[in-house]
Motif scaffolding. Structure first.
Motif, PDB file in Angstrom:
ATOM      1  N   VAL A 162       5.331  15.940   2.351  1.00  0.00           N
ATOM      2  CA  VAL A 162       5.095  15.406   1.017  1.00  0.00           C
ATOM      3  C   VAL A 162       3.657  15.629   0.579  1.00  0.00           C
ATOM      4  O   VAL A 162       2.753  15.761   1.397  1.00  0.00           O
ATOM      5  N   LEU A 163       3.510  15.673  -0.732  1.00  0.00           N
ATOM      6  CA  LEU A 163       2.182  15.805  -1.326  1.00  0.00           C
ATOM      7  C   LEU A 163       1.874  14.506  -2.047  1.00  0.00           C
ATOM      8  O   LEU A 163       2.706  13.983  -2.771  1.00  0.00           O
ATOM      9  N   CYS A 164       0.694  13.998  -1.812  1.00  0.00           N
ATOM     10  CA  CYS A 164       0.335  12.746  -2.458  1.00  0.00           C
ATOM     11  C   CYS A 164      -0.265  13.037  -3.837  1.00  0.00           C
ATOM     12  O   CYS A 164      -1.161  13.862  -3.972  1.00  0.00           O
TER      13      CYS A 164
ATOM     14  N   GLY B  55      -3.839   4.721  -0.994  1.00  0.00           N
ATOM     15  CA  GLY B  55      -4.410   3.831   0.010  1.00  0.00           C
ATOM     16  C   GLY B  55      -3.643   3.938   1.310  1.00  0.00           C
ATOM     17  O   GLY B  55      -2.984   4.938   1.571  1.00  0.00           O
ATOM     18  N   LYS B  56      -3.705   2.882   2.097  1.00  0.00           N
ATOM     19  CA  LYS B  56      -3.083   2.943   3.423  1.00  0.00           C
ATOM     20  C   LYS B  56      -1.593   2.654   3.351  1.00  0.00           C
ATOM     21  O   LYS B  56      -1.148   1.829   2.572  1.00  0.00           O
ATOM     22  N   LEU B  57      -0.855   3.361   4.184  1.00  0.00           N
ATOM     23  CA  LEU B  57       0.580   3.091   4.304  1.00  0.00           C
ATOM     24  C   LEU B  57       0.881   2.892   5.778  1.00  0.00           C
ATOM     25  O   LEU B  57       0.594   3.758   6.599  1.00  0.00           O
ATOM     26  N   GLU B  58       1.434   1.730   6.095  1.00  0.00           N
ATOM     27  CA  GLU B  58       1.764   1.504   7.487  1.00  0.00           C
ATOM     28  C   GLU B  58       3.210   1.885   7.736  1.00  0.00           C
ATOM     29  O   GLU B  58       4.108   1.430   7.028  1.00  0.00           O
ATOM     30  N   LEU B  59       3.420   2.708   8.733  1.00  0.00           N
ATOM     31  CA  LEU B  59       4.774   3.149   9.044  1.00  0.00           C
ATOM     32  C   LEU B  59       5.448   2.146   9.969  1.00  0.00           C
ATOM     33  O   LEU B  59       4.806   1.271  10.543  1.00  0.00           O
ATOM     34  N   GLU B  60       6.761   2.330  10.110  1.00  0.00           N
ATOM     35  CA  GLU B  60       7.555   1.402  10.904  1.00  0.00           C
ATOM     36  C   GLU B  60       7.060   1.322  12.351  1.00  0.00           C
ATOM     37  O   GLU B  60       7.101   0.261  12.968  1.00  0.00           O
ATOM     38  N   ASP B  61       6.607   2.453  12.881  1.00  0.00           N
ATOM     39  CA  ASP B  61       6.192   2.455  14.287  1.00  0.00           C
ATOM     40  C   ASP B  61       4.746   2.012  14.477  1.00  0.00           C
ATOM     41  O   ASP B  61       4.196   2.091  15.564  1.00  0.00           O
ATOM     42  N   GLY B  62       4.122   1.554  13.403  1.00  0.00           N
ATOM     43  CA  GLY B  62       2.788   1.002  13.542  1.00  0.00           C
ATOM     44  C   GLY B  62       1.663   1.953  13.175  1.00  0.00           C
ATOM     45  O   GLY B  62       0.536   1.526  13.030  1.00  0.00           O
TER      46      GLY B  62
ATOM     47  N   MET C 277      -3.333   7.450   5.707  1.00  0.00           N
ATOM     48  CA  MET C 277      -4.150   7.280   4.520  1.00  0.00           C
ATOM     49  C   MET C 277      -3.599   8.207   3.446  1.00  0.00           C
ATOM     50  O   MET C 277      -3.613   9.431   3.599  1.00  0.00           O
ATOM     51  N   LEU C 278      -3.077   7.651   2.354  1.00  0.00           N
ATOM     52  CA  LEU C 278      -2.539   8.495   1.294  1.00  0.00           C
ATOM     53  C   LEU C 278      -3.611   8.704   0.229  1.00  0.00           C
ATOM     54  O   LEU C 278      -3.924   7.810  -0.545  1.00  0.00           O
ATOM     55  N   LYS C 279      -4.165   9.909   0.228  1.00  0.00           N
ATOM     56  CA  LYS C 279      -5.194  10.240  -0.748  1.00  0.00           C
ATOM     57  C   LYS C 279      -4.657  11.279  -1.686  1.00  0.00           C
ATOM     58  O   LYS C 279      -3.715  11.995  -1.347  1.00  0.00           O
ATOM     59  N   LYS C 280      -5.255  11.375  -2.853  1.00  0.00           N
ATOM     60  CA  LYS C 280      -4.790  12.359  -3.817  1.00  0.00           C
ATOM     61  C   LYS C 280      -4.903  13.766  -3.247  1.00  0.00           C
ATOM     62  O   LYS C 280      -5.891  14.112  -2.599  1.00  0.00           O
ATOM     63  N   ASN C 281      -3.823  14.546  -3.477  1.00  0.00           N
ATOM     64  CA  ASN C 281      -3.762  15.944  -3.041  1.00  0.00           C
ATOM     65  C   ASN C 281      -3.736  16.149  -1.531  1.00  0.00           C
ATOM     66  O   ASN C 281      -3.952  17.246  -1.052  1.00  0.00           O
TER      67      ASN C 281
ATOM     68  N   ARG D 114      10.189   8.057  -5.422  1.00  0.00           N
ATOM     69  CA  ARG D 114      10.796   7.632  -6.681  1.00  0.00           C
ATOM     70  C   ARG D 114       9.768   7.005  -7.613  1.00  0.00           C
ATOM     71  O   ARG D 114       9.863   7.085  -8.833  1.00  0.00           O
ATOM     72  N   GLN D 115       8.760   6.371  -7.013  1.00  0.00           N
ATOM     73  CA  GLN D 115       7.728   5.765  -7.844  1.00  0.00           C
ATOM     74  C   GLN D 115       6.718   6.797  -8.337  1.00  0.00           C
ATOM     75  O   GLN D 115       5.814   6.476  -9.096  1.00  0.00           O
ATOM     76  N   GLY D 116       6.857   8.029  -7.845  1.00  0.00           N
ATOM     77  CA  GLY D 116       5.986   9.089  -8.307  1.00  0.00           C
ATOM     78  C   GLY D 116       4.642   9.138  -7.605  1.00  0.00           C
ATOM     79  O   GLY D 116       3.720   9.770  -8.095  1.00  0.00           O
ATOM     80  N   ILE D 117       4.536   8.451  -6.475  1.00  0.00           N
ATOM     81  CA  ILE D 117       3.283   8.479  -5.737  1.00  0.00           C
ATOM     82  C   ILE D 117       3.239   9.701  -4.827  1.00  0.00           C
ATOM     83  O   ILE D 117       2.214  10.358  -4.681  1.00  0.00           O
ATOM     84  N   LEU D 118       4.395  10.005  -4.254  1.00  0.00           N
ATOM     85  CA  LEU D 118       4.492  11.197  -3.413  1.00  0.00           C
ATOM     86  C   LEU D 118       5.402  12.224  -4.081  1.00  0.00           C
ATOM     87  O   LEU D 118       6.227  11.877  -4.919  1.00  0.00           O
ATOM     88  N   LYS D 119       5.222  13.458  -3.662  1.00  0.00           N
ATOM     89  CA  LYS D 119       6.101  14.514  -4.149  1.00  0.00           C
ATOM     90  C   LYS D 119       6.597  15.288  -2.938  1.00  0.00           C
ATOM     91  O   LYS D 119       5.805  15.585  -2.044  1.00  0.00           O
ATOM     92  N   GLN D 120       7.879  15.570  -2.924  1.00  0.00           N
ATOM     93  CA  GLN D 120       8.383  16.312  -1.772  1.00  0.00           C
ATOM     94  C   GLN D 120       8.085  17.792  -1.947  1.00  0.00           C
ATOM     95  O   GLN D 120       8.270  18.359  -3.017  1.00  0.00           O
TER      96      GLN D 120
END
Lengths: 195, 216
Positions: free
Chosen positions: A150-152, A157-164, A168-172, A187-193
């Motif tokens: 995915v492209l941010c 900001g920070k995204l915590e995954l299920e496994d802990g 860090m999701l930064k632009k581009n 779906r919220q348009g924060i990431l792009k596949q």
């Protein structure tokens, strides 16, 4: 002509079957005004019909116009409700402000109630076996692979995954993330596949 | 990771394996997607499978992240989850679309204890109709002239099209399925085990609910 405005209203919905328009408060008000007028005329004539049978037809035509107005207004509302429902599945419980503006206050209230009811149902799933519920708005598409690239698009900001792990999701920035965890963000348009 | 045998239920008397549960769930999902009306719920199967998923997830957590088996099992879980979610969602969509007739029929079915909806689905449907009614009343109906204010349930109701045609496969030999004809001449046909047909939904609705046919 009777029931002309209501047709405009219906056409409005029909023109944009996939998107939602601004709630047409003004037109609804005008239609209801027309209904009151028709109703008043009918009341007067209906009282007079006992002597004068020739007014019958007039009364009936007005009554049909009233029914038609009612039916079309309800169709307009029902159609919008259907569209608002899809918004809940696409955006989740919180609507982006630009879409929120398109709804009337009553519609927004309905949206909140719908959303609450849905959340209640989803929480009740599997409760008997100690599950805390399932989010049905995830897993909308059949899973193809566990991870996707995915492209941010924005600084999230920070995204915590299920496994802990914390990403860090930064632009581009590009990431390789578990499909299940980025669906909502896509779906919220924060990431792009990235295909 | 344990083999599938260990995924069997501890309840040996019934001897249901996770595999059969999944198969039942899959066919329930398939039928639900293809039938025009709502079918009896399969809540037991859903809950059973959710329990299995929990079990599998716990096992996966014991493995190291780089183990090949982890990703294979995770993939499997996400597939099962998708089936469950999609199954429940399909039901919800039908409940929303046909809420009024479904609720009317369901009230009678609850009396005879043959309910199609789970308790939470039933609650959801009731709440949904109530919200719709209130919304329409608040926005327009209450502002209309006196005799126009009623919310007419039967006029708002949308009914599933039971006359639609469906593809189906017979799971066992069934004799004497009566097909109604528009001209009034009924026709009787026999479905052989394993045979496939295109028929109107209505005559085979009960067969589908008894599990004698599957939709394709």
């Amino acid at each position: 002509m009777f029931a002309e405005k209501v047709i405009e209203l219906i056409k409005e919905v029909d023109r944009n079957p996939d998107t939602i328009d601004q709630y047409n408060d003004e037109k609804i008000r005008q239609i209801i005004e027309e209904m009151h007028l028709l109703f008043k005329l009918n009341m007067n004539d209906a009282n007079a019909t006992t002597e004068n049978r020739s007014l019958w037809t007039t009364v009936q035509v007005r009554h049909s116009a009233l029914e038609r107005n009612k039916r079309c207004i309800l169709a307009y509302l029902y159609n919008r409700m259907k569209k608002i429902k899809t918004l809940r599945w696409e955006f989740g419980a919180v609507l982006p402000p630009d879409i929120r503006e398109l709804l009337s206050d009553d519609e927004y209230q309905w949206f909140s109630k719908y959303s609450g009811n849905l959340a209640l149902y989803m929480r009740s799933l599997g409760q008997d076996i100690g599950y805390s519920g399932i989010d049905l708005t995830e897993n909308l598409k059949p899973p193809k692979s566990l991870f996707i690239e995915v492209l941010c698009v924005v600084d999230y900001g920070k995204l915590e995954l299920e496994d802990g792990d914390v990403v860090m999701l930064k632009k581009n920035s590009r990431h390789y993330l578990p499909t299940s965890e980025c669906q909502t963000l896509i779906r919220q348009g924060i990431l792009k596949q990235i295909m | 990771m344990e083999s599938t045998e260990e995924l069997q239920f501890s309840d040996d008397e019934e001897e249901v394996t996770a595999e059969t549960v999944l198969k039942t769930l899959q066919s329930a999902w398939q039928n639900e997607r293809l039938s025009p009306e709502i079918l009896p719920h399969q809540n037991d199967m859903v809950e059973c499978m959710l329990g299995q998923i929990q079990h599998m997830e716990r096992n996966i957590n014991k493995l190291s992240k780089t183990d090949l088996r982890t990703s294979i099992h995770k993939m499997e879980i996400s597939r099962i989850k998708f089936i469950i979610c999609n199954y429940l969602k399909t039901r919800l969509n039908k409940i929303e679309k046909y809420c009024i007739p479904i609720l009317n029929q369901e009230r009678q079915r609850i009396e005879t204890d043959t309910n199609y909806l789970t308790p939470s689905e039933y609650k959801y449907a009731q709440e949904y109709v109530l919200n719709m009614e209130n919304h329409m009343k608040n926005v327009v109906l209450n502002k209309m002239p006196g005799n126009m204010q009623v919310f007419e349930m039967n006029k708002m109701a949308e009914h599933p099209n039971l006359q639609t045609h469906v593809f189906l496969k017979a799971n066992e030999t069934i004799n004497g399925v009566v097909l109604e004809d528009l001209t009034g001449e009924d026709e009787e046909i026999d479905l052989e085990e394993g045979s496939q047909h295109i028929l109107q939904y209505k005559p085979i609705a009960d067969l589908l609910k008894n599990g004698k046919v599957t939709l394709l």
